[in-house]
Design a protein around this motif. Structure first.
Motif, PDB file in Angstrom:
ATOM      1  N   ASP A 223       0.848  -1.191   0.000  1.00 44.90           N
ATOM      2  CA  ASP A 223       0.000   0.000   0.000  1.00 44.90           C
ATOM      3  C   ASP A 223       0.884   1.242   0.000  1.00 44.90           C
ATOM      4  OD1 ASP A 223      -1.880   2.001   0.366  1.00 44.90           O
ATOM      5  OD2 ASP A 223      -2.932   0.978   1.989  1.00 44.90           O
ATOM      6  N   VAL A 224       0.712   2.086  -1.013  1.00 42.84           N
ATOM      7  CA  VAL A 224       1.533   3.297  -1.120  1.00 42.84           C
ATOM      8  C   VAL A 224       0.741   4.547  -0.764  1.00 42.84           C
ATOM      9  CG1 VAL A 224       3.096   2.289  -2.810  1.00 42.84           C
ATOM     10  CG2 VAL A 224       1.077   3.534  -3.604  1.00 42.84           C
ATOM     11  N   THR A 225      -0.407   4.390  -0.088  1.00 45.56           N
ATOM     12  CA  THR A 225      -1.182   5.574   0.304  1.00 45.56           C
ATOM     13  C   THR A 225      -0.322   6.486   1.181  1.00 45.56           C
ATOM     14  OG1 THR A 225      -3.205   4.259   0.241  1.00 45.56           O
ATOM     15  CG2 THR A 225      -3.310   6.390   1.355  1.00 45.56           C
ATOM     16  N   THR A 226       0.287   5.895   2.222  1.00 43.35           N
ATOM     17  CA  THR A 226       1.348   6.609   2.926  1.00 43.35           C
ATOM     18  C   THR A 226       2.611   6.316   2.128  1.00 43.35           C
ATOM     19  OG1 THR A 226       0.261   6.441   5.069  1.00 43.35           O
ATOM     20  CG2 THR A 226       2.636   6.825   5.088  1.00 43.35           C
ATOM     21  N   GLY A 227       2.909   7.214   1.199  1.00 46.12           N
ATOM     22  CA  GLY A 227       3.858   6.889   0.158  1.00 46.12           C
ATOM     23  C   GLY A 227       5.293   7.269   0.436  1.00 46.12           C
ATOM     24  N   ALA A 263      11.935   8.997   1.879  1.00 43.67           N
ATOM     25  CA  ALA A 263      12.087   7.798   1.050  1.00 43.67           C
ATOM     26  C   ALA A 263      10.748   7.367   0.455  1.00 43.67           C
ATOM     27  CB  ALA A 263      12.670   6.669   1.881  1.00 43.67           C
ATOM     28  N   PRO A 264      10.650   7.235  -0.870  1.00 42.40           N
ATOM     29  CA  PRO A 264       9.397   6.794  -1.500  1.00 42.40           C
ATOM     30  C   PRO A 264       9.162   5.297  -1.295  1.00 42.40           C
ATOM     31  CG  PRO A 264      10.818   7.988  -3.052  1.00 42.40           C
ATOM     32  CD  PRO A 264      11.658   7.611  -1.870  1.00 42.40           C
ATOM     33  N   VAL A 265       7.993   4.943  -0.792  1.00 42.01           N
ATOM     34  CA  VAL A 265       7.670   3.543  -0.532  1.00 42.01           C
ATOM     35  C   VAL A 265       7.701   2.732  -1.822  1.00 42.01           C
ATOM     36  CG1 VAL A 265       5.835   1.990   0.254  1.00 42.01           C
ATOM     37  CG2 VAL A 265       6.371   4.055   1.556  1.00 42.01           C
ATOM     38  N   THR A 281       3.521  -5.748  -6.513  1.00 38.11           N
ATOM     39  CA  THR A 281       2.177  -5.228  -6.747  1.00 38.11           C
ATOM     40  C   THR A 281       1.926  -4.078  -5.787  1.00 38.11           C
ATOM     41  OG1 THR A 281       1.390  -7.430  -7.375  1.00 38.11           O
ATOM     42  CG2 THR A 281      -0.282  -5.778  -6.843  1.00 38.11           C
ATOM     43  N   LEU A 282       1.473  -2.953  -6.312  1.00 37.94           N
ATOM     44  CA  LEU A 282       1.180  -1.785  -5.490  1.00 37.94           C
ATOM     45  C   LEU A 282      -0.321  -1.555  -5.432  1.00 37.94           C
ATOM     46  CD1 LEU A 282       3.891   0.666  -6.894  1.00 37.94           C
ATOM     47  CD2 LEU A 282       4.096  -0.879  -4.927  1.00 37.94           C
ATOM     48  N   THR A 283      -0.769  -0.960  -4.346  1.00 36.58           N
ATOM     49  CA  THR A 283      -2.164  -0.575  -4.223  1.00 36.58           C
ATOM     50  C   THR A 283      -2.229   0.807  -3.590  1.00 36.58           C
ATOM     51  OG1 THR A 283      -4.334  -1.237  -3.352  1.00 36.58           O
ATOM     52  CG2 THR A 283      -2.453  -1.603  -1.921  1.00 36.58           C
TER      53      THR A 283
END
Length: 340
Positions: A223-227, A263-265, A281-283
């Motif tokens: 999960d990249v919402t908190t990216g 740092a970008p997740v 896989t990202l969401t």
């Protein structure tokens, strides 16, 4: 890089010349409260080795915890750290604790506190008052958290120490309470205090990088919402904690403690995938804000972390690929509502 936990522990407990020089200027015993947690054993070993290298072989390092894990306590004893079995919530006056010139406060309650908020408040804000009464003249380095700040715009570089706090949820609010309780001791008793607002130490057995790596290895979406995140090598974080004792003052020395990168997740996940040979896989979609600290002051005083982000990511991937032990305690760094 590492083939077992012993090698990792040795690396975490390796004192720098700067730490040894700082410790050489002090004297007296050190008490570490909450020494049985994720960071405590390595900090105690680092302190012991640093004191020995500084010629302070007679000064003692006391590791205070309930020590339900007797093997961990025995391992510390083998390294000339003195485990002290003690229930910090069970003795209101803490009179049974050893005397000390320096105290590192590492006790905290985070996970499960959304269901039992009283636990956050009694551990994070009430217990510090008892500790401050027990050690009114000692130098105290108290771990806090970047959660005392509000979410910061990703492009801002993160919150600085002079920014107003904006804690969300009982955990963050009670941690700010901890800071204020120690500040009260400093103001009323002259206790020298350093407050360390830590954002995400990495030790390979746990941490943000372990969380991301576990997901990649298991084929689960990241999960990249908190990216964006801040992370820092645990050895550096422990060293700064010990060196910060020299900066503790009754005016309260407050320090953001983390690495220099925002740092970008998604990039961390991509690198993990490359290193682990797994598809990623990202969401979710990156939010414009995240929990971020600007540690410029820390790096100016203590230097940059000795292990850069790229090395940490590679070490973490290799650790997971080798099937080496992990804590099973996720950081939940992606939580945005303060509920832990």
């Amino acid at each position: 890089m590492f083939t077992n936990e012993s090698e990792l522990e040795e690396r975490l407990a390796r004192p720098s010349t700067a730490l040894v020089a700082d410790l050489a200027g002090g004297r007296g015993d050190l008490v570490v409260l909450g020494a049985g947690g994720k960071m405590g054993p390595s900090l105690c070993r680092l302190a012991r080795r640093g004191l020995d290298a500084a010629g302070r072989t007679g000064d003692r390092v006391y590791a205070v915890s309930r020590w339900t894990d007797r093997a961990a306590a025995e391992a510390l004893a083998g390294d000339r750290v003195e485990p002290v079995p003690f229930d910090l919530l069970g003795d209101a006056d803490l009179g049974g604790l050893p005397d000390a010139t320096d105290v590192v406060f590492m006790v905290g309650a985070k996970f499960g506190t959304s269901a039992a908020p009283y636990l956050a408040w009694v551990v994070n804000a009430v217990l510090p008052a008892a500790v401050a009464r027990r050690y009114p003249a000692a130098r105290i380095a108290a771990f806090s958290t970047g959660n005392v700040y509000p979410m910061a715009p990703v492009g801002s570089g993160g919150s600085v120490e002079t920014d107003p706090p904006g804690p969300v949820g009982d955990y963050a609010m009670s941690c700010l309470g901890r800071e204020q309780v120690f500040a009260h001791a400093a103001a009323t008793r002259g206790t020298p205090v350093a407050v360390l607002r830590l954002n995400y130490a990495v030790d390979l057995r746990y941490g943000v990088l372990a969380d991301i790596g576990h997901a990649v290895l298991a084929g689960e979406p990241v999960d990249v919402t908190t990216g964006h995140v801040n992370v820092v090598w645990q050895g550096y974080a422990n060293e700064v904690a010990l060196r910060s004792l020299r900066h503790a003052t009754p005016e309260v020395f407050t320090l953001n403690l983390t690495g220099p990168e925002t740092a970008p997740v998604r990039r961390i996940a991509a690198r993990m995938g490359e290193r682990l040979g797994r598809p990623v896989t990202l969401t979710g979609t990156e939010a414009p804000t995240a929990l971020l600290n600007d540690a410029t002051r820390c790096h100016a005083l203590f230097g940059y972390p000795d292990v850069p982000l790229g090395a940490l990511v590679d070490w973490q991937a290799d650790w997971l690929a080798a099937g080496l032990p992990t804590s099973g305690k996720p950081t939940r760094f992606a939580v945005r509502d303060g509920r832990f």
